[in-house]
Design an enzyme around this catalytic site. Structure first.
Site, PDB file in Angstrom:
ATOM      1  N   THR A 108       0.824  -1.230   0.000  1.00  0.00           N
ATOM      2  CA  THR A 108       0.000   0.000   0.000  1.00  0.00           C
ATOM      3  C   THR A 108       0.849   1.266   0.000  1.00  0.00           C
ATOM      4  OG1 THR A 108      -0.015   0.141   2.410  1.00  0.00           O
ATOM      5  CG2 THR A 108      -1.754  -1.196   1.373  1.00  0.00           C
ATOM      6  N   ASP A 200      17.299   1.902  -1.186  1.00  0.00           N
ATOM      7  CA  ASP A 200      16.648   1.747   0.123  1.00  0.00           C
ATOM      8  C   ASP A 200      17.618   2.171   1.222  1.00  0.00           C
ATOM      9  OD1 ASP A 200      14.237  -0.372   1.424  1.00  0.00           O
ATOM     10  OD2 ASP A 200      15.815   0.501   2.668  1.00  0.00           O
ATOM     11  N   ASP A 203      18.256  -0.377   4.162  1.00  0.00           N
ATOM     12  CA  ASP A 203      19.061  -1.536   3.735  1.00  0.00           C
ATOM     13  C   ASP A 203      20.512  -1.141   3.511  1.00  0.00           C
ATOM     14  OD1 ASP A 203      16.949  -3.271   3.872  1.00  0.00           O
ATOM     15  OD2 ASP A 203      16.506  -3.228   1.725  1.00  0.00           O
TER      16      ASP A 203
END
Ligand code: PRP
Ligand code: URA
Length: 209
Positions: A108, A200, A203
């Protein structure tokens, strides 16, 4: 409408190049994020109020200045915001640190809260919310709302890289919150990642995937 302050400094631009580079490993990435956060901390605190005090140097009495009034609170958004804490603390060592845990649901793209621990007196502090990435803005908008719901009145947002969409979302939801960024990138891709961005942030900081 809140202000957007883009850091136009050669050192920040230089370091950001290596932060963005996919060949930069976690150790160097963490070090660079800390260095850029230190430089940003210097500018973010430019408007802190001062008060005059009298001191005595080895030579004579003199008037000088100390930070007055509101104290600072740093609020990293977990996980990636943690990467900015040490750099900020190096210029504001007396700041308290609160933590808000949010992750972005991969389906989402909406933020999900999993942790919140804040200093008790956040209403009396100048709060600096830290997150390297401002993508859709969902995480920052939610984190700022948590802080306001708990009494915060004075909030700044500091990001390394922001997408125009994220800036608009924060400005629409929180027109009182100024946004400090090292760079504004072009757009979001279909996965709501910033383009060109840095990938990211969590990460890359922590070596996870
Ligand atoms: C990243 C980033 C922001 C958020 C930005 O966190 O650190 O918190 O995404 O996206 P948004 O503006 O669209 O909300 P992520 O959810 O990947 O969690 P992590 O820090 O634990 O990796
Ligand atoms: N979160 C990240 O870590 N990077 C992005 O580009 C978008 C969200």
């Amino acid at each position: 409408m809140s202000k957007v302050i883009v850091f136009d400094h050669p050192l920040i631009k230089h370091k950001l190049t290596f932060i963005r580079d996919k060949n930069t490993g976690s150790k160097e990435f963490r070090e660079l994020v800390t260095e850029v956060s230190t430089l940003m901390g210097y500018e973010v605190t430019r408007d802190l109020a001062l008060e005059e005090v009298e001191i005595e140097t080895p030579v004579c009495k003199t008037k000088s200045y100390v930070i007055a009034g509101k104290k600072v609170g740093l609020v990293p958004i977990l996980r990636a915001g943690l990467g900015m804490v040490d750099g900020m603390l190096s210029v504001i060592p007396a700041a308290r640190v609160g933590h808000i845990g949010l992750y972005r649901d991969p389906e989402t793209f909406l933020p999900v809260e999993y942790f919140c621990k804040l200093p008790q007196d956040i209403g009396e502090r100048e709060l600096i919310v830290l997150d390297p990435m401002l993508a859709t803005g969902g995480s920052a908008v939610a984190a700022i709302q948590f802080l306001k719901d708990r009494g915060a009145k004075n909030i700044k947002l500091v990001n390394l890289i922001a997408a125009p969409e994220g800036i608009k979302a924060v400005q629409d939801a929180h027109p009182d919150v100024d946004i400090y960024v090292a760079a504004i990138d072009e757009k979001l891709n279909d996965h709501k990642y910033i383009v060109p961005g840095l990938g990211d942030a969590g990460d890359r900081l922590f070596g996870t995937k």
